[in-house]
Structures are given as structure tokens and as C-alpha cells.
Scaffold this motif. Structure first.
Motif, PDB file in Angstrom:
ATOM      1  N   HIS A  80       0.739  -1.229  -0.061  1.00  0.00           N
ATOM      2  CA  HIS A  80       0.036   0.167  -0.029  1.00  0.00           C
ATOM      3  C   HIS A  80       0.845   1.365   0.018  1.00  0.00           C
ATOM      4  N   VAL A  81       0.520   2.337  -0.728  1.00  0.00           N
ATOM      5  CA  VAL A  81       1.382   3.600  -0.907  1.00  0.00           C
ATOM      6  C   VAL A  81       0.384   4.448  -0.711  1.00  0.00           C
ATOM      7  N   ASP A  82       0.847   5.703  -0.125  1.00  0.00           N
ATOM      8  CA  ASP A  82      -0.109   6.878  -0.077  1.00  0.00           C
ATOM      9  C   ASP A  82       1.091   8.053  -0.390  1.00  0.00           C
ATOM     10  N   ASP A  83       0.507   9.457  -0.434  1.00  0.00           N
ATOM     11  CA  ASP A  83       1.546  10.337  -0.782  1.00  0.00           C
ATOM     12  C   ASP A  83       2.353  10.944   0.068  1.00  0.00           C
ATOM     13  N   VAL A  84       3.501  11.252  -0.308  1.00  0.00           N
ATOM     14  CA  VAL A  84       4.656  11.785   0.407  1.00  0.00           C
ATOM     15  C   VAL A  84       4.462  13.396   0.176  1.00  0.00           C
ATOM     16  N   VAL A  85       4.368  13.674  -0.960  1.00  0.00           N
ATOM     17  CA  VAL A  85       4.011  15.097  -1.557  1.00  0.00           C
ATOM     18  C   VAL A  85       2.747  15.015  -2.045  1.00  0.00           C
ATOM     19  N   PRO A  86       1.765  16.143  -1.858  1.00  0.00           N
ATOM     20  CA  PRO A  86       0.611  16.067  -2.497  1.00  0.00           C
ATOM     21  C   PRO A  86       0.688  16.003  -3.839  1.00  0.00           C
ATOM     22  N   LEU A  87      -0.656  15.581  -4.594  1.00  0.00           N
ATOM     23  CA  LEU A  87      -0.470  15.531  -5.899  1.00  0.00           C
ATOM     24  C   LEU A  87      -0.064  16.732  -6.534  1.00  0.00           C
ATOM     25  N   GLN A  88       0.707  16.875  -7.534  1.00  0.00           N
ATOM     26  CA  GLN A  88       0.901  18.063  -8.245  1.00  0.00           C
ATOM     27  C   GLN A  88       0.517  17.878  -9.848  1.00  0.00           C
ATOM     28  N   GLU A  89       0.087  19.088 -10.249  1.00  0.00           N
ATOM     29  CA  GLU A  89      -0.347  19.182 -11.856  1.00  0.00           C
ATOM     30  C   GLU A  89       0.607  20.107 -12.361  1.00  0.00           C
ATOM     31  N   PRO A  90       2.042  19.726 -13.089  1.00  0.00           N
ATOM     32  CA  PRO A  90       2.713  20.485 -13.563  1.00  0.00           C
ATOM     33  C   PRO A  90       2.239  21.510 -14.717  1.00  0.00           C
ATOM     34  N   SER A  91       1.380  20.704 -15.340  1.00  0.00           N
ATOM     35  CA  SER A  91       0.915  21.387 -16.611  1.00  0.00           C
ATOM     36  C   SER A  91      -0.544  20.880 -16.856  1.00  0.00           C
ATOM     37  N   GLU A  92      -1.453  21.454 -17.769  1.00  0.00           N
ATOM     38  CA  GLU A  92      -2.829  21.254 -17.758  1.00  0.00           C
ATOM     39  C   GLU A  92      -2.884  19.567 -18.270  1.00  0.00           C
ATOM     40  N   GLY A  93      -3.475  18.708 -17.625  1.00  0.00           N
ATOM     41  CA  GLY A  93      -3.548  17.220 -18.044  1.00  0.00           C
ATOM     42  C   GLY A  93      -2.404  16.320 -17.498  1.00  0.00           C
ATOM     43  N   GLN A  94      -1.351  16.962 -16.746  1.00  0.00           N
ATOM     44  CA  GLN A  94      -0.003  16.170 -16.602  1.00  0.00           C
ATOM     45  C   GLN A  94      -0.267  16.092 -15.041  1.00  0.00           C
ATOM     46  N   TYR A  95      -0.094  14.724 -14.492  1.00  0.00           N
ATOM     47  CA  TYR A  95      -0.064  14.786 -13.104  1.00  0.00           C
ATOM     48  C   TYR A  95       1.292  14.050 -12.401  1.00  0.00           C
ATOM     49  N   LEU A  96       1.406  14.280 -11.323  1.00  0.00           N
ATOM     50  CA  LEU A  96       2.762  13.918 -10.730  1.00  0.00           C
ATOM     51  C   LEU A  96       2.498  13.328  -9.490  1.00  0.00           C
ATOM     52  N   MET A  97       2.512  12.098  -9.025  1.00  0.00           N
ATOM     53  CA  MET A  97       2.382  11.361  -7.852  1.00  0.00           C
ATOM     54  C   MET A  97       3.652  11.095  -7.133  1.00  0.00           C
ATOM     55  N   THR A  98       4.003  11.228  -6.085  1.00  0.00           N
ATOM     56  CA  THR A  98       5.080  10.989  -5.090  1.00  0.00           C
ATOM     57  C   THR A  98       4.489   9.925  -4.253  1.00  0.00           C
ATOM     58  N   VAL A  99       4.780   8.938  -4.078  1.00  0.00           N
ATOM     59  CA  VAL A  99       4.249   8.056  -3.120  1.00  0.00           C
ATOM     60  C   VAL A  99       5.198   7.084  -2.505  1.00  0.00           C
ATOM     61  N   GLU A 100       4.727   6.563  -1.350  1.00  0.00           N
ATOM     62  CA  GLU A 100       5.684   5.556  -0.420  1.00  0.00           C
ATOM     63  C   GLU A 100       4.802   4.934   0.240  1.00  0.00           C
ATOM     64  N   SER A 101       5.344   3.703   0.637  1.00  0.00           N
ATOM     65  CA  SER A 101       4.820   2.798   1.840  1.00  0.00           C
ATOM     66  C   SER A 101       5.062   3.299   3.038  1.00  0.00           C
ATOM     67  N   ARG A 102       4.315   3.082   4.043  1.00  0.00           N
ATOM     68  CA  ARG A 102       4.639   3.545   5.455  1.00  0.00           C
ATOM     69  C   ARG A 102       5.974   3.155   5.960  1.00  0.00           C
ATOM     70  N   ASP A 103       6.119   1.975   5.550  1.00  0.00           N
ATOM     71  CA  ASP A 103       7.364   1.484   6.325  1.00  0.00           C
ATOM     72  C   ASP A 103       8.895   1.846   5.342  1.00  0.00           C
ATOM     73  N   GLY A 104       8.465   2.661   4.165  1.00  0.00           N
ATOM     74  CA  GLY A 104       9.551   3.075   3.276  1.00  0.00           C
ATOM     75  C   GLY A 104      10.213   2.021   2.527  1.00  0.00           C
ATOM     76  N   SER A 105       9.697   0.903   2.440  1.00  0.00           N
ATOM     77  CA  SER A 105      10.117  -0.199   1.537  1.00  0.00           C
ATOM     78  C   SER A 105       9.663   0.101   0.064  1.00  0.00           C
ATOM     79  N   VAL A 106       8.762   0.972  -0.279  1.00  0.00           N
ATOM     80  CA  VAL A 106       8.576   1.323  -1.562  1.00  0.00           C
ATOM     81  C   VAL A 106       8.204   2.759  -1.692  1.00  0.00           C
ATOM     82  N   SER A 107       9.131   3.520  -2.554  1.00  0.00           N
ATOM     83  CA  SER A 107       9.241   5.005  -2.920  1.00  0.00           C
ATOM     84  C   SER A 107       8.978   5.267  -4.110  1.00  0.00           C
TER      85      SER A 107
END
Length: 149
Positions: A80-107
Motif C-alpha cells: 500500500h502506498v500513499d502520498d509523500v508530497v500532495p498530488l501535483q499538476e505541472p501542466s494541464e492534464g499532466q499529473y505527478l504522484m510521489t508515493v511511499e509505503s508506510r515502512d519506506g520499503s517502496v518509494s
């Protein structure tokens, strides 16, 4: 009797106002889902993802939040992952997700090529620092679903 009618009228007006406010919040909500599988040439690793995010501009308590899962097939890791940084929209229709597992094993960071199109016709670029380190991950045909304004 008049007091009862006044109280009923006030209660009805409050209910209607609350309902309209709830609809206005729902109408101003933008949700983004990335769903797909991909591969990193440098790590020689297949991966997959299903992540839902609420736009930072949404008018509800989930604004900017992301939740989902990332999986790494050859490592037999699903987290399971959730956001480390809130969802970003660098330009219209482009989305940047920065996610991580709570234990840091996935980033990982995931970003689509704009504009998001209907069906499995998009591209999402993936870079991870854990469980593997790579910056060349590509999902060539994921679904990128954007709903709302």
C-alpha cells in the motif's frame, strides 16, 4: 402550530442548503487514477500500480491525497502506498504522484504524458528509490482516468 410549521420550514431550508453545498463540493472535485503495468530496463524489473489521487484544488478533506498500491513482480512485493508530497499538476492534464509505503520499503514517483486520454492509451513514467533504484520505468499503455472539472 405556527411554531411547528416555522421549525419544519427552517429544517427543510437547512437540509436543502446542506444538500446543495454537498453537491457543489462534489462538482468541484477532481480525481485522478493511474492503473497499469510497466518495466524498468536498468533494473530489469516489471512493476505495476493502481493509485487514486484527489486534486489539490478539490474542495473536500481529501484534497491532494493519494492512496493505492505498487507491486514489483520479481521481488514478490505488493505494498500500500500513499502520498509523500500532495498530488501535483505541472501542466494541464499532466499529473505527478510521489508515493511511499508506510515502512519506506517502496518509494516511487509516477508522471503521465499529457494530455490524459480515454482507455489504455497513455504513458506513465516511473522512478523509484525503493525497493529498487531506477529512473527509466515506463508503463506504455496504462489507464489514466481523470474525473471532475
Amino acid at each position: 402550530m405556527k411554531t411547528v410549521l416555522v421549525l419544519v420550514a427552517v429544517a427543510l431550508a437547512a437540509a436543502v442548503s446542506f444538500g446543495l453545498a454537498a453537491r457543489a463540493d462534489a462538482a468541484s472535485s477532481e480525481q485522478i487514477v493511474f492503473s497499469g503495468i510497466g518495466f524498468s530496463q536498468s533494473a530489469n524489473a516489471p512493476f505495476g500500480f493502481w493509485i487514486w489521487c484527489e486534486s489539490a484544488e478539490s474542495k473536500n478533506p481529501y484534497a491532494g491525497e493519494c492512496n493505492g498500491a505498487m507491486y514489483f513482480y520479481t521481488l514478490r512485493i505488493t505494498k500500500h502506498v500513499d502520498d509523500v508530497v500532495p498530488l501535483q499538476e505541472p501542466s494541464e492534464g499532466q499529473y505527478l504522484m510521489t508515493v511511499e509505503s508506510r515502512d519506506g520499503s517502496v518509494s516511487c514517483t509516477l508522471e503521465n504524458d499529457p494530455p490524459a486520454t480515454s482507455g489504455p492509451t497513455n504513458a506513465v513514467h516511473v522512478s523509484c528509490s525503493a525497493p529498487l533504484s531506477f529512473s527509466d520505468g515506463l508503463s506504455p499503455n496504462p489507464v489514466v482516468n481523470v474525473t471532475g472539472p
